[in-house]
Motif scaffolding. Structure first.
Motif, PDB file in Angstrom:
ATOM      1  N   ASP A  70       0.449  -1.550  -0.400  1.00 56.88           N
ATOM      2  CA  ASP A  70      -0.344  -0.002   0.068  1.00 56.88           C
ATOM      3  C   ASP A  70       0.793   1.391   0.151  1.00 56.88           C
ATOM      4  O   ASP A  70       1.913   1.379   0.685  1.00 56.88           O
ATOM      5  CB  ASP A  70      -0.883   0.003   0.957  1.00 56.88           C
ATOM      6  CG  ASP A  70      -2.175   0.898   1.448  1.00 56.88           C
ATOM      7  OD1 ASP A  70      -1.646   2.151   0.835  1.00 56.88           O
ATOM      8  OD2 ASP A  70      -2.796   0.922   1.383  1.00 56.88           O
ATOM      9  N   PHE A  71       0.851   1.938  -1.262  1.00 56.38           N
ATOM     10  CA  PHE A  71       1.734   2.858  -1.382  1.00 56.38           C
ATOM     11  C   PHE A  71       1.221   4.067  -0.618  1.00 56.38           C
ATOM     12  O   PHE A  71       1.874   5.687  -0.661  1.00 56.38           O
ATOM     13  CB  PHE A  71       2.430   3.319  -2.784  1.00 56.38           C
ATOM     14  CG  PHE A  71       3.066   2.484  -3.278  1.00 56.38           C
ATOM     15  CD1 PHE A  71       3.774   2.989  -3.340  1.00 56.38           C
ATOM     16  CD2 PHE A  71       2.927   0.818  -3.521  1.00 56.38           C
ATOM     17  CE1 PHE A  71       5.512   2.674  -3.793  1.00 56.38           C
ATOM     18  CE2 PHE A  71       3.502   0.004  -3.628  1.00 56.38           C
ATOM     19  CZ  PHE A  71       4.970   0.473  -4.244  1.00 56.38           C
ATOM     20  N   GLY A  72      -0.065   4.649  -0.283  1.00 55.49           N
ATOM     21  CA  GLY A  72      -0.537   5.975   0.473  1.00 55.49           C
ATOM     22  C   GLY A  72      -1.753   5.881  -0.488  1.00 55.49           C
ATOM     23  O   GLY A  72      -1.351   5.692  -1.242  1.00 55.49           O
ATOM     24  N   ASP A  73      -1.544   7.339  -0.148  1.00 56.83           N
ATOM     25  CA  ASP A  73      -2.400   8.637  -0.533  1.00 56.83           C
ATOM     26  C   ASP A  73      -1.667   9.710  -1.017  1.00 56.83           C
ATOM     27  O   ASP A  73      -0.948  10.032  -0.262  1.00 56.83           O
ATOM     28  CB  ASP A  73      -3.977   9.091  -0.213  1.00 56.83           C
ATOM     29  CG  ASP A  73      -4.632   7.978   0.619  1.00 56.83           C
ATOM     30  OD1 ASP A  73      -4.770   6.867   0.447  1.00 56.83           O
ATOM     31  OD2 ASP A  73      -5.633   8.910   1.138  1.00 56.83           O
ATOM     32  N   ALA A  74      -2.069   9.789  -2.218  1.00 62.95           N
ATOM     33  CA  ALA A  74      -0.930  11.497  -3.193  1.00 62.95           C
ATOM     34  C   ALA A  74      -1.800  12.516  -1.933  1.00 62.95           C
ATOM     35  O   ALA A  74      -2.804  12.461  -1.803  1.00 62.95           O
ATOM     36  CB  ALA A  74      -1.732  11.463  -4.090  1.00 62.95           C
ATOM     37  N   THR A  75      -1.232  13.717  -1.788  1.00 61.11           N
ATOM     38  CA  THR A  75      -1.131  14.953  -1.223  1.00 61.11           C
ATOM     39  C   THR A  75      -1.690  15.908  -2.340  1.00 61.11           C
ATOM     40  O   THR A  75      -0.878  15.972  -3.161  1.00 61.11           O
ATOM     41  CB  THR A  75       0.542  14.844  -0.158  1.00 61.11           C
ATOM     42  OG1 THR A  75       0.532  13.912   0.653  1.00 61.11           O
ATOM     43  CG2 THR A  75      -0.278  16.318   0.565  1.00 61.11           C
ATOM     44  N   ALA A  76      -2.462  16.157  -1.702  1.00 58.83           N
ATOM     45  CA  ALA A  76      -3.387  16.984  -2.401  1.00 58.83           C
ATOM     46  C   ALA A  76      -3.138  16.881  -4.372  1.00 58.83           C
ATOM     47  O   ALA A  76      -3.152  17.326  -5.345  1.00 58.83           O
ATOM     48  CB  ALA A  76      -2.764  18.406  -2.597  1.00 58.83           C
ATOM     49  N   PRO A  77      -4.206  15.829  -4.494  1.00 67.84           N
ATOM     50  CA  PRO A  77      -3.144  15.270  -6.047  1.00 67.84           C
ATOM     51  C   PRO A  77      -4.667  16.510  -7.037  1.00 67.84           C
ATOM     52  O   PRO A  77      -4.551  16.393  -8.202  1.00 67.84           O
ATOM     53  CB  PRO A  77      -4.197  13.608  -6.159  1.00 67.84           C
ATOM     54  CG  PRO A  77      -5.131  14.059  -4.664  1.00 67.84           C
ATOM     55  CD  PRO A  77      -4.765  14.375  -4.046  1.00 67.84           C
ATOM     56  N   ASP A  78      -5.304  16.944  -6.933  1.00 70.76           N
ATOM     57  CA  ASP A  78      -6.274  18.186  -7.263  1.00 70.76           C
ATOM     58  C   ASP A  78      -4.849  18.680  -7.644  1.00 70.76           C
ATOM     59  O   ASP A  78      -5.671  19.373  -8.907  1.00 70.76           O
ATOM     60  CB  ASP A  78      -7.338  18.553  -6.529  1.00 70.76           C
ATOM     61  CG  ASP A  78      -8.081  17.346  -6.145  1.00 70.76           C
ATOM     62  OD1 ASP A  78      -9.534  16.997  -7.668  1.00 70.76           O
ATOM     63  OD2 ASP A  78      -8.942  16.833  -5.315  1.00 70.76           O
ATOM     64  N   ASP A  83       2.445  15.280  -8.325  1.00 68.30           N
ATOM     65  CA  ASP A  83       3.001  14.572  -7.290  1.00 68.30           C
ATOM     66  C   ASP A  83       1.971  13.023  -7.253  1.00 68.30           C
ATOM     67  O   ASP A  83       2.714  11.957  -7.097  1.00 68.30           O
ATOM     68  CB  ASP A  83       2.900  15.420  -6.403  1.00 68.30           C
ATOM     69  CG  ASP A  83       3.214  16.110  -6.136  1.00 68.30           C
ATOM     70  OD1 ASP A  83       4.596  17.084  -6.527  1.00 68.30           O
ATOM     71  OD2 ASP A  83       4.006  17.331  -5.011  1.00 68.30           O
ATOM     72  N   ALA A  84       1.040  13.106  -7.744  1.00 65.87           N
ATOM     73  CA  ALA A  84      -0.030  11.313  -7.391  1.00 65.87           C
ATOM     74  C   ALA A  84       0.681  11.344  -8.818  1.00 65.87           C
ATOM     75  O   ALA A  84       0.535   9.868  -9.121  1.00 65.87           O
ATOM     76  CB  ALA A  84      -1.442  12.231  -8.510  1.00 65.87           C
ATOM     77  N   THR A  85       1.105  11.658 -10.008  1.00 57.44           N
ATOM     78  CA  THR A  85       1.146  11.261 -11.132  1.00 57.44           C
ATOM     79  C   THR A  85       3.026  10.304 -10.596  1.00 57.44           C
ATOM     80  O   THR A  85       2.870   9.536 -11.249  1.00 57.44           O
ATOM     81  CB  THR A  85       1.770  12.099 -12.213  1.00 57.44           C
ATOM     82  OG1 THR A  85       0.728  12.389 -12.705  1.00 57.44           O
ATOM     83  CG2 THR A  85       2.504  10.476 -13.531  1.00 57.44           C
ATOM     84  N   ALA A  86       3.350  11.129 -10.152  1.00 56.20           N
ATOM     85  CA  ALA A  86       4.676  10.412  -9.292  1.00 56.20           C
ATOM     86  C   ALA A  86       4.703   9.290  -8.570  1.00 56.20           C
ATOM     87  O   ALA A  86       5.200   8.643  -9.043  1.00 56.20           O
ATOM     88  CB  ALA A  86       6.133  11.926  -8.663  1.00 56.20           C
ATOM     89  N   LEU A  87       3.573   9.081  -7.986  1.00 59.06           N
ATOM     90  CA  LEU A  87       3.521   8.725  -6.612  1.00 59.06           C
ATOM     91  C   LEU A  87       2.683   7.120  -7.110  1.00 59.06           C
ATOM     92  O   LEU A  87       2.987   5.880  -7.275  1.00 59.06           O
ATOM     93  CB  LEU A  87       2.275   8.791  -5.989  1.00 59.06           C
ATOM     94  CG  LEU A  87       2.147   7.637  -4.750  1.00 59.06           C
ATOM     95  CD1 LEU A  87       3.636   7.479  -3.707  1.00 59.06           C
ATOM     96  CD2 LEU A  87       0.790   8.460  -3.817  1.00 59.06           C
ATOM     97  N   VAL A  88       1.944   7.132  -8.208  1.00 60.98           N
ATOM     98  CA  VAL A  88       1.221   5.878  -9.264  1.00 60.98           C
ATOM     99  C   VAL A  88       3.182   5.533 -10.413  1.00 60.98           C
ATOM    100  O   VAL A  88       3.393   4.365  -9.862  1.00 60.98           O
ATOM    101  CB  VAL A  88       0.219   5.937 -10.472  1.00 60.98           C
ATOM    102  CG1 VAL A  88       0.593   5.422 -10.460  1.00 60.98           C
ATOM    103  CG2 VAL A  88      -0.693   7.004  -9.247  1.00 60.98           C
ATOM    104  N   ALA A  89       3.449   6.421 -10.795  1.00 64.12           N
ATOM    105  CA  ALA A  89       4.984   5.694 -11.570  1.00 64.12           C
ATOM    106  C   ALA A  89       5.555   5.175 -10.225  1.00 64.12           C
ATOM    107  O   ALA A  89       6.476   4.843 -10.900  1.00 64.12           O
ATOM    108  CB  ALA A  89       5.438   6.719 -12.149  1.00 64.12           C
ATOM    109  N   HIS A  90       6.024   5.447  -9.328  1.00 68.90           N
ATOM    110  CA  HIS A  90       7.249   5.159  -8.193  1.00 68.90           C
ATOM    111  C   HIS A  90       6.681   3.756  -8.526  1.00 68.90           C
ATOM    112  O   HIS A  90       6.728   2.852  -7.763  1.00 68.90           O
ATOM    113  CB  HIS A  90       7.179   5.593  -6.743  1.00 68.90           C
ATOM    114  CG  HIS A  90       7.527   4.968  -5.603  1.00 68.90           C
ATOM    115  ND1 HIS A  90       8.729   4.505  -5.885  1.00 68.90           N
ATOM    116  CD2 HIS A  90       7.072   4.703  -4.461  1.00 68.90           C
ATOM    117  CE1 HIS A  90       9.082   4.087  -4.667  1.00 68.90           C
ATOM    118  NE2 HIS A  90       8.365   4.264  -3.892  1.00 68.90           N
TER     119      HIS A  90
END
Length: 292
Positions: A70-78, A83-90
Motif C-alpha cells: 500500500d503506497f498510501g495517498d497522494a497529497t492534494a492530488p487536485d 505529485d500524484a502521477t509520480a506516486l503512481v509511477a513509483h
C-alpha cells in the motif's frame, strides 16, 4: 463493532508499506474531489475502502498468493497532479498491477499517466462509465478528453456502459470525432461482461502498449451504488462490475486500474458502494493471480 478474530480466517487489507522490493499489486490512493462538477466527499473514499477490505478474505477458490503493498495517498492530488502521477509511477515501477482508489474521476489522469510514462504513443484506455468524460476544462467530467489532448489515440479508447440521458449530443459527437469505440449500456444486457471487456482490451491494446482501465462505479445501477452521485437506475449490476475488474486484472496488457466516483460520505449505512469497491480491488487481484 469490532471484527471477529479467527486465525483460520485471515482478513484482507492492512497491506504493508512498500520496501522497494517487487510486488504483484500496488494500492495507491488518489483522493481527488476539488474539481468535481457536484459536491462530493470522494476524498474520504480511499480510507473507507481500506477499512472495508477487512470485511473480506484473500481466498477466491484458492488463496491469492500475491505480494501486496500500500503506497498510501497522494497529497492534494487536485492541485499537484505531478505529485500524484509520480506516486503512481513509483508504484508501477515495482509492481505488476497498480490499483488506484479515487477520488472522483479526475484521478484517472494521474493514474493513467503515472503508469504509461513515456509510452503514451502506444497506450490504450478502457472506461466503464455511464458518461463520456469529454467535457471542456479540468474536472471529473474531463479526464478522457484531457488524456486524448495529451497524445492518447482516440482510436484506442473504448467506453463501456455509456448511458442514455446521462450525456449530451455534443459530447457524443466529440466521442465519434475522436474515434472512440462506444459500447452502449443496452449492449451489456445481451452480452457477458467478460466478452465485452475482452473486446475492449483488444482494441485498447492494439498498438501493443500498456492499458489503463477506469472503473467509474457510477456505471452501476443506483440501487447497488447509491454512494455514486451520478449513478442512475438501469445501470449494470454489482456482479458485472466485479466481473469486469477480474477480467481487467487477468489481462496481460492491463498495468493499472482505477476505481472512482464514489463519495464515501454519501453511502448507505450498510456501505454497499464502498464494499463493492473493496471487492473490485480483490477481484482485480484474483485476475492478476490467474495470469500465466
Amino acid at each position: 463493532m469490532p471484527l471477529s478474530v479467527d486465525p483460520h480466517w485471515p482478513r484482507s487489507g492492512d497491506w504493508p508499506a512498500p520496501t522497494g522490493d517487487p510486488v504483484d499489486l500496488a494500492l495507491v490512493g488518489l483522493p481527488t474531489f476539488r474539481t468535481s462538477l457536484s459536491a462530493t466527499g470522494a476524498d474520504k473514499t480511499p480510507t473507507a475502502v481500506r477499512d472495508a477490505l477487512r470485511y473480506y478474505s484473500e481466498f477466491a477458490r484458492t488463496p491469492l498468493a500475491l505480494r501486496f503493498a500500500d503506497f498510501g495517498d497522494a497529497t492534494a492530488p487536485d492541485g499537484f497532479e505531478e505529485d500524484a502521477t509520480a506516486l503512481v509511477a513509483h508504484a508501477a515501477a515495482v509492481s505488476r498491477l497498480v490499483v488506484a482508489l479515487g477520488g472522483d474521476n479526475a484521478a484517472t489522469v494521474p493514474a493513467a499517466l503515472g503508469t504509461w510514462g513515456s509510452r503514451l504513443d502506444t497506450a490504450g484506455l478502457v472506461t466503464l462509465d455511464a458518461h463520456h468524460d469529454l467535457r471542456d476544462g479540468v474536472s471529473n467530467g474531463s479526464p478522457v478528453r484531457r488524456l486524448i489532448e495529451l497524445g492518447l489515440a482516440g482510436t484506442r479508447v473504448v467506453q463501456v456502459g455509456i448511458a442514455d440521458f446521462a450525456n449530451s449530443a455534443h459530447y457524443a459527437a466529440r466521442a465519434a470525432d475522436y474515434g472512440i469505440t462506444v459500447i452502449h449500456r443496452d449492449e451489456l444486457h445481451r452480452r457477458p461482461m467478460a466478452d465485452v471487456v475482452a473486446e475492449a482490451l483488444e482494441i485498447a491494446g492494439s498498438a501493443g502498449g500498456p492499458v489503463h482501465v477506469d472503473l467509474d462505479v457510477d456505471v452501476c445501477d443506483r440501487s447497488v451504488a447509491p454512494g455514486c452521485p451520478a449513478s442512475v437506475p438501469g445501470g449494470i449490476a454489482a456482479h458485472e462490475l466485479r466481473a469486469a475488474a477480474r477480467a481487467a486484472g487477468a489481462h496481460p496488457s492491463v498495468e493499472s486500474i482505477d476505481l472512482t466516483e464514489v463519495d464515501a460520505t454519501a453511502d448507505t449505512p450498510d456501505q454497499r458502494t464502498i464494499r463493492l469497491v473493496a471487492l473490485c480491488v480483490l477481484e482485480a487481484a484474483a485476475g492478476l493471480g490467474s495470469r500465466p
